[in-house]
Enzyme design. Sequence first.
Site, PDB file in Angstrom:
ATOM      1  N   LYS A 178     -13.397   5.218  -3.682  1.00 31.13           N
ATOM      2  CA  LYS A 178     -14.049   4.030  -4.231  1.00 31.13           C
ATOM      3  C   LYS A 178     -14.944   3.401  -3.169  1.00 31.13           C
ATOM      4  CE  LYS A 178      -9.993   2.423  -5.174  1.00 31.13           C
ATOM      5  NZ  LYS A 178      -8.831   1.636  -5.654  1.00 31.13           N
ATOM      6  N   THR A 181     -12.757 -10.215  -6.746  1.00 28.70           N
ATOM      7  CA  THR A 181     -12.350  -8.819  -6.976  1.00 28.70           C
ATOM      8  C   THR A 181     -10.843  -8.607  -6.850  1.00 28.70           C
ATOM      9  OG1 THR A 181     -12.760  -8.288  -4.635  1.00 28.70           O
ATOM     10  CG2 THR A 181     -14.582  -7.963  -6.193  1.00 28.70           C
ATOM     11  N   GLY A 231      -7.415  -7.689  -7.666  1.00 28.78           N
ATOM     12  CA  GLY A 231      -6.828  -6.913  -8.760  1.00 28.78           C
ATOM     13  C   GLY A 231      -7.691  -5.792  -9.287  1.00 28.78           C
ATOM     14  N   CYS A 253      -5.977  -2.228  -8.783  1.00 22.64           N
ATOM     15  CA  CYS A 253      -4.861  -2.035  -9.722  1.00 22.64           C
ATOM     16  C   CYS A 253      -5.387  -1.774 -11.130  1.00 22.64           C
ATOM     17  CB  CYS A 253      -3.961  -3.273  -9.738  1.00 22.64           C
ATOM     18  SG  CYS A 253      -3.351  -3.785  -8.132  1.00 22.64           S
TER      19      CYS A 253
END
Length: 266
Positions: free
Chosen positions: A177, A210, A212, A215
């Site tokens: 990511k 941002t 969370g 998850c």
Amino acid sequence: MKKDFPITLTIAGSDSGGGAGVQADLKTFSSLATFGTTVFTCLTAQNPDGVSGISEISPDFVSAQLKAVSEYFPIKAAKTGMLYSANIIEAVAEFFYENPDIQLVVDPVMVATSGAKLLKDDAILTLTKDLLPLAKLITPNLDEASLLLGEKIHQYDQLVPMAEKLFEKYQIPILLKGGHLPNATEATDVLFDGKSSYLFSKPFLKGKNTHGTGCTYSAAITSFLSHGKNLPEAVGSAKEYLHLTLEDEIKTGPIHHLNHFPEPTN
């Protein structure tokens, strides 16, 4: 007419602020039409400003939760988040070793956005040795990838080769990511499955909270896998969903949060 919802499972810590951890996972599972089940690994005292306390759940009780859920529910896909300790990781790895048909997404949660450590130093080796080989997908952010590789990732053109290096090291598909790259105009992630690289990009949304997002992203991938999508399809659909949760944010007290039930766009 009654509708069958695939069963998903999150194995993670609780976020008392409701924006990350098990709470974010359950909201995501429900939003994407799966029936979410849970195994708690830790309780945390936290809000978006930081983590002020962590209470670890015993590995035996983690195993008891896994046994109770899996004996009743036909779990299609699962994800791990905050596992915290080597003993908990060993308990979780034993479960997936015995249940190889469950598609497993491992979000290697190591450090919170606020800087709080969410994985003990002595647990990193156990994570890489015992759990990662059992996964269908690993979803590190840049900081986690740097820890797993032992080298820093600073720029866009490192994303594909670093994803390939991670695959070479762990022999498991990698979703690297890249949303935290400095000066990025797009949030770009790279999926490398051992044969092909897939790039997923969305415009970088400035000024968003941002908390969370990691998850939510891994929970969305888990949800789409449970619906029968292949890995690139699941990641692409999850990326779209995550972007919507940020675009359609909701105000909660002094700040905004992800909206896990965003309005669909035409």
